[in-house]
Design a protein around this motif. Structure first.
Motif, short mmCIF file in Angstrom:
data_model
loop_
_atom_site.label_atom_id
_atom_site.label_comp_id
_atom_site.label_asym_id
_atom_site.label_seq_id
_atom_site.Cartn_x
_atom_site.Cartn_y
_atom_site.Cartn_z
N UNK A 9 -35.75 28.79 17.78
CA UNK A 9 -36.27 29.96 18.51
C UNK A 9 -37.31 29.54 19.54
N UNK A 10 -38.21 28.64 19.16
CA UNK A 10 -39.22 28.15 20.10
C UNK A 10 -38.57 27.43 21.28
N UNK A 11 -37.58 26.59 20.97
CA UNK A 11 -36.90 25.86 22.03
C UNK A 11 -36.15 26.77 22.98
N UNK A 12 -35.45 27.78 22.44
CA UNK A 12 -34.71 28.72 23.29
C UNK A 12 -35.66 29.60 24.09
N UNK A 13 -36.80 29.96 23.51
CA UNK A 13 -37.80 30.72 24.26
C UNK A 13 -38.27 29.92 25.47
N UNK A 14 -38.55 28.63 25.26
CA UNK A 14 -38.97 27.77 26.36
C UNK A 14 -37.85 27.62 27.40
N UNK A 15 -36.61 27.50 26.94
CA UNK A 15 -35.49 27.39 27.87
C UNK A 15 -35.33 28.65 28.71
N UNK A 16 -35.50 29.81 28.07
CA UNK A 16 -35.40 31.08 28.81
C UNK A 16 -36.50 31.19 29.85
N UNK A 17 -37.72 30.83 29.44
CA UNK A 17 -38.85 30.89 30.36
C UNK A 17 -38.64 29.94 31.54
N UNK A 18 -38.23 28.71 31.24
CA UNK A 18 -38.06 27.72 32.31
C UNK A 18 -36.93 28.11 33.26
N UNK A 19 -35.86 28.70 32.73
CA UNK A 19 -34.73 29.11 33.57
C UNK A 19 -35.15 30.22 34.53
N UNK A 20 -36.05 31.07 34.07
CA UNK A 20 -36.55 32.15 34.93
C UNK A 20 -37.56 31.61 35.94
N UNK A 21 -38.48 30.75 35.45
CA UNK A 21 -39.56 30.26 36.29
C UNK A 21 -39.07 29.39 37.44
N UNK A 22 -37.99 28.65 37.22
CA UNK A 22 -37.48 27.75 38.25
C UNK A 22 -37.03 28.53 39.49
N UNK A 23 -36.71 29.82 39.31
CA UNK A 23 -36.26 30.63 40.43
C UNK A 23 -37.40 30.96 41.39
N UNK A 24 -38.65 30.80 40.93
CA UNK A 24 -39.81 31.09 41.77
C UNK A 24 -40.33 29.82 42.43
N UNK A 25 -41.15 30.00 43.44
CA UNK A 25 -41.80 28.86 44.09
C UNK A 25 -42.87 28.30 43.16
N UNK A 26 -43.31 27.08 43.44
CA UNK A 26 -44.31 26.45 42.60
C UNK A 26 -45.63 27.22 42.59
N UNK A 27 -45.97 27.82 43.73
CA UNK A 27 -47.21 28.61 43.81
C UNK A 27 -47.13 29.82 42.89
N UNK A 28 -46.00 30.52 42.95
CA UNK A 28 -45.81 31.70 42.09
C UNK A 28 -45.78 31.28 40.62
N UNK A 29 -45.15 30.15 40.31
CA UNK A 29 -45.11 29.65 38.94
C UNK A 29 -46.51 29.43 38.40
#
Length: 265
Positions: free
Chosen positions: A163-183
């Motif tokens: 669950x922890x790993x999938x939570x991190x995967x979900x977060x990272x998959x969403x965050x990559x769509x934003x710019x580094x500043x927004x991240x």
């Protein structure tokens, strides 16, 4: 599993296993060797205790942090594999498969640390050790049955790590769509808002301790935690079911946003 996906899974597993080994080595050195050297230099070697330092390593908790942090690292591998002809679906499937295997390794290491190192050093039996950790609410659900208790404890840990790993995967998959500043802004603002929200909810719960809403919330939390009213015990299967449902939802979220990932110029 397709051969290409399995090869990618093995690549990720070997890479993360190496990182895990170095992480554990660093933790062990910091938690044992470094205090020993400091005791030698400070002249307090007579009060130094290997037992207290070795028994409190907490390799299970460390693995939980590790698997979450590793799950957040998404774009670099995505870029590498996409440029080498790996599809998004194959990449996602390999990450999930690797997470299942790595989580099993984490459980094995945690069990060895708990029952082969910590328990003998602390002179505790299985139930005594579990009663001092996060699983203490569920340690007595199966009575004195050691086999069932340890087996369900291992399954509980495995689901928790997944669950922890999938939570991190979900977060990272969403965050990559934003710019580094927004991240950076999200990583700073969201935790701060979460802390204030938790503080507000806790304060409101204290002020309205006997309100119907608070009592309903308490019953809901007990239900999620698996509290068995008749037995007066906590049932581990309830939070395990919750983790299974949460894991499936997080996996779908990670997969959906993973399909939208694009290479940056």
């Amino acid at each position: 599993m397709p051969n290409k996906s399995w090869r990618l899974t093995r690549y990720l597993f070997k890479e993360q296993l190496q990182y895990l080994g170095w992480s554990y080595l660093a933790i062990i050195v910091l938690a044992t060797v470094f205090p020993f050297l400091m005791a030698v230099l400070n002249g307090t070697l007579s009060t130094f205790s290997w037992r207290s330092h070795l028994s409190g390593l907490g390799l299970g908790a460390i693995f939980g942090f590790f698997i979450f942090i590793v799950g957040l690292q998404n774009y670099d591998n995505f870029k590498l594999f996409i440029q080498n002809g790996i599809s998004r679906r194959t990449y996602w499937l390999a990450r999930v498969t690797n997470l299942l295997i790595m989580s099993a390794v984490g459980v094995l290491l945690a069990i060895i640390n708990d029952f082969a190192i910590s328990a003998p050093l602390l002179r505790l039996d299985v139930f005594g050790l579990l009663a001092h950790g996060p699983y203490e609410m569920y340690a007595k659900f199966f009575g004195d049955n050691v086999f069932l208790t340890v087996t369900i404890y291992m399954l509980f840990l495995w689901l928790l790590f997944i669950t922890l790993g999938l939570l991190a995967m979900a977060i990272s998959s969403i965050m990559v769509l934003f710019s580094k500043t927004v991240q950076r802004l999200i990583y700073i603002v969201v935790p701060v808002l979460a802390i204030f929200l938790l503080a507000f909810v806790a304060s409101a719960a204290i002020r309205t301790q006997e309100s119907a809403g608070t009592l309903a919330l308490q019953r809901f939390v007990k239900w999620l935690l698996g509290y068995h009213q008749t037995l007066g015990l906590f049932n581990p299967f309830m939070p395990m079911m919750t983790m299974v449902v949460a894991s499936l939802m997080l996996a779908l979220i990670a997969y959906g946003f993973n399909r939208k990932l694009k290479l940056r110029n």
